[in-house]
Design an enzyme around this catalytic site. Structure first.
Site, PDB file in Angstrom:
ATOM      1  N   GLY A 134      57.467  38.930   5.910  1.00 41.82           N
ATOM      2  CA  GLY A 134      58.449  39.825   5.308  1.00 41.82           C
ATOM      3  C   GLY A 134      59.646  39.069   4.787  1.00 41.82           C
ATOM      4  O   GLY A 134      60.428  38.510   5.557  1.00 41.82           O
ATOM      5  N   VAL A 135      59.768  39.044   3.453  1.00 47.56           N
ATOM      6  CA  VAL A 135      60.906  38.323   2.869  1.00 47.56           C
ATOM      7  C   VAL A 135      61.780  39.301   2.075  1.00 47.56           C
ATOM      8  O   VAL A 135      62.019  39.128   0.890  1.00 47.56           O
ATOM      9  CB  VAL A 135      60.465  37.112   2.012  1.00 47.56           C
ATOM     10  CG1 VAL A 135      60.040  35.971   2.883  1.00 47.56           C
ATOM     11  CG2 VAL A 135      59.336  37.493   1.044  1.00 47.56           C
ATOM     12  N   GLY A 136      62.217  40.351   2.782  1.00 43.96           N
ATOM     13  CA  GLY A 136      63.168  41.298   2.205  1.00 43.96           C
ATOM     14  C   GLY A 136      64.578  40.769   2.407  1.00 43.96           C
ATOM     15  O   GLY A 136      64.822  39.562   2.316  1.00 43.96           O
ATOM     16  N   HIS A 137      65.508  41.666   2.702  1.00 43.28           N
ATOM     17  CA  HIS A 137      66.913  41.253   2.814  1.00 43.28           C
ATOM     18  C   HIS A 137      67.110  40.147   3.849  1.00 43.28           C
ATOM     19  O   HIS A 137      67.706  39.111   3.573  1.00 43.28           O
ATOM     20  CB  HIS A 137      67.771  42.459   3.192  1.00 43.28           C
ATOM     21  CG  HIS A 137      67.948  43.428   2.074  1.00 43.28           C
ATOM     22  ND1 HIS A 137      67.113  44.486   1.856  1.00 43.28           N
ATOM     23  CD2 HIS A 137      68.869  43.481   1.090  1.00 43.28           C
ATOM     24  CE1 HIS A 137      67.507  45.156   0.791  1.00 43.28           C
ATOM     25  NE2 HIS A 137      68.570  44.569   0.296  1.00 43.28           N
ATOM     26  N   VAL A 138      66.607  40.381   5.065  1.00 43.37           N
ATOM     27  CA  VAL A 138      66.821  39.378   6.123  1.00 43.37           C
ATOM     28  C   VAL A 138      65.884  38.191   5.933  1.00 43.37           C
ATOM     29  O   VAL A 138      66.304  37.032   6.020  1.00 43.37           O
ATOM     30  CB  VAL A 138      66.600  39.990   7.526  1.00 43.37           C
ATOM     31  CG1 VAL A 138      66.855  38.939   8.599  1.00 43.37           C
ATOM     32  CG2 VAL A 138      67.491  41.188   7.752  1.00 43.37           C
ATOM     33  N   LYS A 140      70.430  55.919  15.734  1.00 46.60           N
ATOM     34  CA  LYS A 140      69.713  55.544  14.516  1.00 46.60           C
ATOM     35  C   LYS A 140      69.491  56.794  13.685  1.00 46.60           C
ATOM     36  O   LYS A 140      69.314  57.893  14.239  1.00 46.60           O
ATOM     37  CB  LYS A 140      68.346  54.931  14.869  1.00 46.60           C
ATOM     38  CG  LYS A 140      67.760  54.090  13.761  1.00 46.60           C
ATOM     39  CD  LYS A 140      68.262  52.665  13.798  1.00 46.60           C
ATOM     40  CE  LYS A 140      67.667  51.840  12.678  1.00 46.60           C
ATOM     41  NZ  LYS A 140      68.128  50.456  12.705  1.00 46.60           N
TER      42      LYS A 140
HETATM   43  P1  NAD Z   1      63.708  44.970   3.900  1.00 44.20           P
HETATM   44  O1  NAD Z   1      63.124  46.300   3.614  1.00 44.20           O
HETATM   45  O2  NAD Z   1      64.722  44.415   2.981  1.00 44.20           O
HETATM   46  O3  NAD Z   1      62.548  43.870   4.043  1.00 44.20           O
HETATM   47  C1  NAD Z   1      61.345  44.119   4.686  1.00 44.20           C
HETATM   48  C2  NAD Z   1      60.296  43.320   3.909  1.00 44.20           C
HETATM   49  O4  NAD Z   1      59.080  43.363   4.632  1.00 44.20           O
HETATM   50  C3  NAD Z   1      60.018  43.894   2.529  1.00 44.20           C
HETATM   51  O5  NAD Z   1      60.064  42.835   1.574  1.00 44.20           O
HETATM   52  C4  NAD Z   1      58.601  44.461   2.649  1.00 44.20           C
HETATM   53  O6  NAD Z   1      57.883  44.401   1.451  1.00 44.20           O
HETATM   54  C5  NAD Z   1      58.026  43.558   3.709  1.00 44.20           C
HETATM   55  N1  NAD Z   1      56.886  44.084   4.436  1.00 44.20           N
HETATM   56  C6  NAD Z   1      56.650  45.331   4.894  1.00 44.20           C
HETATM   57  N2  NAD Z   1      55.488  45.379   5.555  1.00 44.20           N
HETATM   58  C7  NAD Z   1      54.981  44.122   5.543  1.00 44.20           C
HETATM   59  C8  NAD Z   1      53.805  43.515   6.068  1.00 44.20           C
HETATM   60  N3  NAD Z   1      52.922  44.213   6.754  1.00 44.20           N
HETATM   61  N4  NAD Z   1      53.619  42.197   5.859  1.00 44.20           N
HETATM   62  C9  NAD Z   1      54.495  41.456   5.163  1.00 44.20           C
HETATM   63  N5  NAD Z   1      55.627  41.991   4.626  1.00 44.20           N
HETATM   64  C10 NAD Z   1      55.852  43.294   4.826  1.00 44.20           C
HETATM   65  O7  NAD Z   1      64.283  45.066   5.385  1.00 44.20           O
HETATM   66  P2  NAD Z   1      65.296  44.066   6.097  1.00 44.20           P
HETATM   67  O8  NAD Z   1      66.655  44.655   6.040  1.00 44.20           O
HETATM   68  O9  NAD Z   1      65.060  42.675   5.637  1.00 44.20           O
HETATM   69  O10 NAD Z   1      64.827  44.212   7.623  1.00 44.20           O
HETATM   70  C11 NAD Z   1      63.639  43.568   8.081  1.00 44.20           C
HETATM   71  C12 NAD Z   1      63.451  43.892   9.551  1.00 44.20           C
HETATM   72  O11 NAD Z   1      64.572  43.445  10.304  1.00 44.20           O
HETATM   73  C13 NAD Z   1      63.329  45.389   9.869  1.00 44.20           C
HETATM   74  O12 NAD Z   1      62.464  45.576  10.961  1.00 44.20           O
HETATM   75  C14 NAD Z   1      64.742  45.781  10.261  1.00 44.20           C
HETATM   76  O13 NAD Z   1      64.778  46.935  11.081  1.00 44.20           O
HETATM   77  C15 NAD Z   1      65.151  44.532  11.009  1.00 44.20           C
HETATM   78  N6  NAD Z   1      66.592  44.349  11.070  1.00 44.20           N
HETATM   79  C16 NAD Z   1      67.308  44.249   9.934  1.00 44.20           C
HETATM   80  C17 NAD Z   1      68.687  44.040  10.020  1.00 44.20           C
HETATM   81  C18 NAD Z   1      69.530  43.871   8.786  1.00 44.20           C
HETATM   82  O14 NAD Z   1      70.666  43.387   8.899  1.00 44.20           O
HETATM   83  N7  NAD Z   1      69.044  44.227   7.605  1.00 44.20           N
HETATM   84  C19 NAD Z   1      69.301  43.934  11.267  1.00 44.20           C
HETATM   85  C20 NAD Z   1      68.508  44.010  12.421  1.00 44.20           C
HETATM   86  C21 NAD Z   1      67.152  44.221  12.309  1.00 44.20           C
END
Ligand code: NAD
Length: 353
Positions: free
Chosen positions: A179-183, A79
């Site tokens: 958390g409604v980011g990318h995933v 990582k």
């Molecule tokens: P991202 O940054 O796009 O989304 C994260 C979201 O969580 C953001 O919208 C942020 O505002 C929100 N957030 C942060 N703290 C918060 C809280 N306390 N309460 C509510 N919302 C909160 O990230 P992502 O790519 O969607 O990844 C999300 C999680 O999944 C991470 O832990 C990441 O390591 C894990 N993950 C992602 C992938 C991937 O393909 N992107 C793969 C495996 C694991």
């Protein structure tokens, strides 16, 4: 997974990177290269201090070793974590410097997106090294944003977990999504399409509102999502959300989400089991993205990546079978299976040498 900073069992190669010109301060951790080059995304986050950044990189790298092993990928675990510079910074210069650091590792570490990094950042990294995936999608080959693949794997795992613990289809369930980011946003779309009732929360109120409009979800406050009246709690934000305070507050009887390192400590996995809450180990269910990254890097066709992501529920079922046979809680059963897989790879390598 739950992280224990046990240095004796943490044979990691920790590289600290600084580039004054661009302001880059990063840690690249190669936790294991037994099964192949250490692969895992690059996170950019605001860390209070250097130690916090390194600790996060170490725990995430260990999780990647276990994730890649259980996903049956020919990859070790690693990582990268970048400490987000304060104030304005030149993003291109920063990621070019990071790309040079990845290149210096000569293919022993493969990077991609994670929290705080995007497909266009990886395109910049590609200008300096070929050991990067998650690049813009091109016809007939794997690549692009790994998030929808991660979401698809979590969705499949959730379907399985609903049947197993709640004895009903996912479409009859309410999911509380943190958390409604990318995933999280991609997962919300899939759940909505499947007829699932949704409660969402995000520290970014606009993101939560956007997803609520698109899916008919109810928006909960950041502080109340863990204890929302739901069947399933889906952590899709940051790690450590399941801890000695929150586990007791859960009303959901299934926890299944994308966030890495959901358990603050292994004891929280036991606490969940004691409360008869089904915990789907994070790195077992969120491997869809790294499967797509691996397919891109190793030149596998998109169909191969898709087929492997579709096996997510079968892999989760194997972990639960092992848990039932061994008497371990699922998080511990997954850790044991992953360590055995890596050890078997080590033995096979020695035998072949
Ligand atoms: P991202 O940054 O796009 O989304 C994260 C979201 O969580 C953001 O919208 C942020 O505002 C929100 N957030 C942060 N703290 C918060 C809280 N306390 N309460 C509510 N919302 C909160 O990230 P992502 O790519 O969607 O990844 C999300 C999680 O999944 C991470 O832990 C990441 O390591 C894990 N993950 C992602 C992938 C991937 O393909 N992107 C793969 C495996 C694991």
């Amino acid at each position: 997974m739950a992280f224990q900073m046990d240095r004796a069992s943490f044979p990691a190669d920790v590289r600290l990177v600084r580039d004054q010109a661009s302001g880059l301060e990063a840690a690249i951790v190669l936790h294991s290269t037994t099964l192949g080059p250490a692969a895992g995304g690059c996170r950019m986050w605001t860390y209070g201090d250097h130690e916090a950044m390194v600790t996060d990189a170490c725990r995430l790298a260990e999780g990647m070793s276990y994730k890649n092993a259980l996903a049956e990928l020919p990859l070790g675990g690693g990582k990268a974590v970048i400490r987000r510079p304060e104030g304005k910074f030149d993003r291109t210069a920063l990621f070019r410097a990071f790309g040079r650091a990845v290149e210096a590792l000569k293919g022993n570490y493969i990077t991609a997106e994670d929290v705080g990094t995007r497909v266009d950042d990886m395109s910049v990294v590609r200008d300096e090294t070929r050991h990067v995936a998650g690049l813009p999608l091109r016809a007939d080959r794997s690549g692009g944003d790994p998030s929808p693949w991660t979401a698809r794997g979590v969705f499949l795992a959730m379907e399985w977990a609903a049947e197993r613990r709640l004895e009903r289809p996912l479409s009859d369930c309410t999911v509380a999504l943190q958390g409604v980011g990318h995933v999280g946003a991609a997962l919300a779309g899939m759940l909505h399409a499947a007829g699932v009732r949704l409660i969402v929360s995000d520290v970014d109120g606009k993101s939560a509102a956007r997803v609520a409009v698109a899916t008919g979800a109810t928006v909960a406050s950041v502080g109340s999502i863990v204890s929302a009246q739901a069947d399933i709690f889906a952590p899709c934000a940051l790690g450590g959300v399941l801890n000695h305070e929150t586990v007791g507050k859960l009303k959901a009887t299934v926890v299944c989400g994308a966030a890495n390192n959901q358990l603050a400590e292994p004891a929280d996995g036991d606490r969940l089991a004691d409360r008869n809450i089904l915990y789907a180990p994070d790195y077992v269910v969120n491997a869809g993205g790294i499967i797509n990254v691996a397919a891109e890097y190793l030149g596998w066709p998109q169909t191969e990546a898709a087929a492997r992501v579709e096996e997510t529920a079968a892999r989760l079922a194997r972990v639960f079978d092992h848990a039932a046979r061994s008497g371990l809680a699922p998080h511990a059963a997954a850790d044991r299976l992953a360590r055995e897989t890596i050890a078997a790879g080590r033995t096979a390598r020695r035998a072949a040498a």
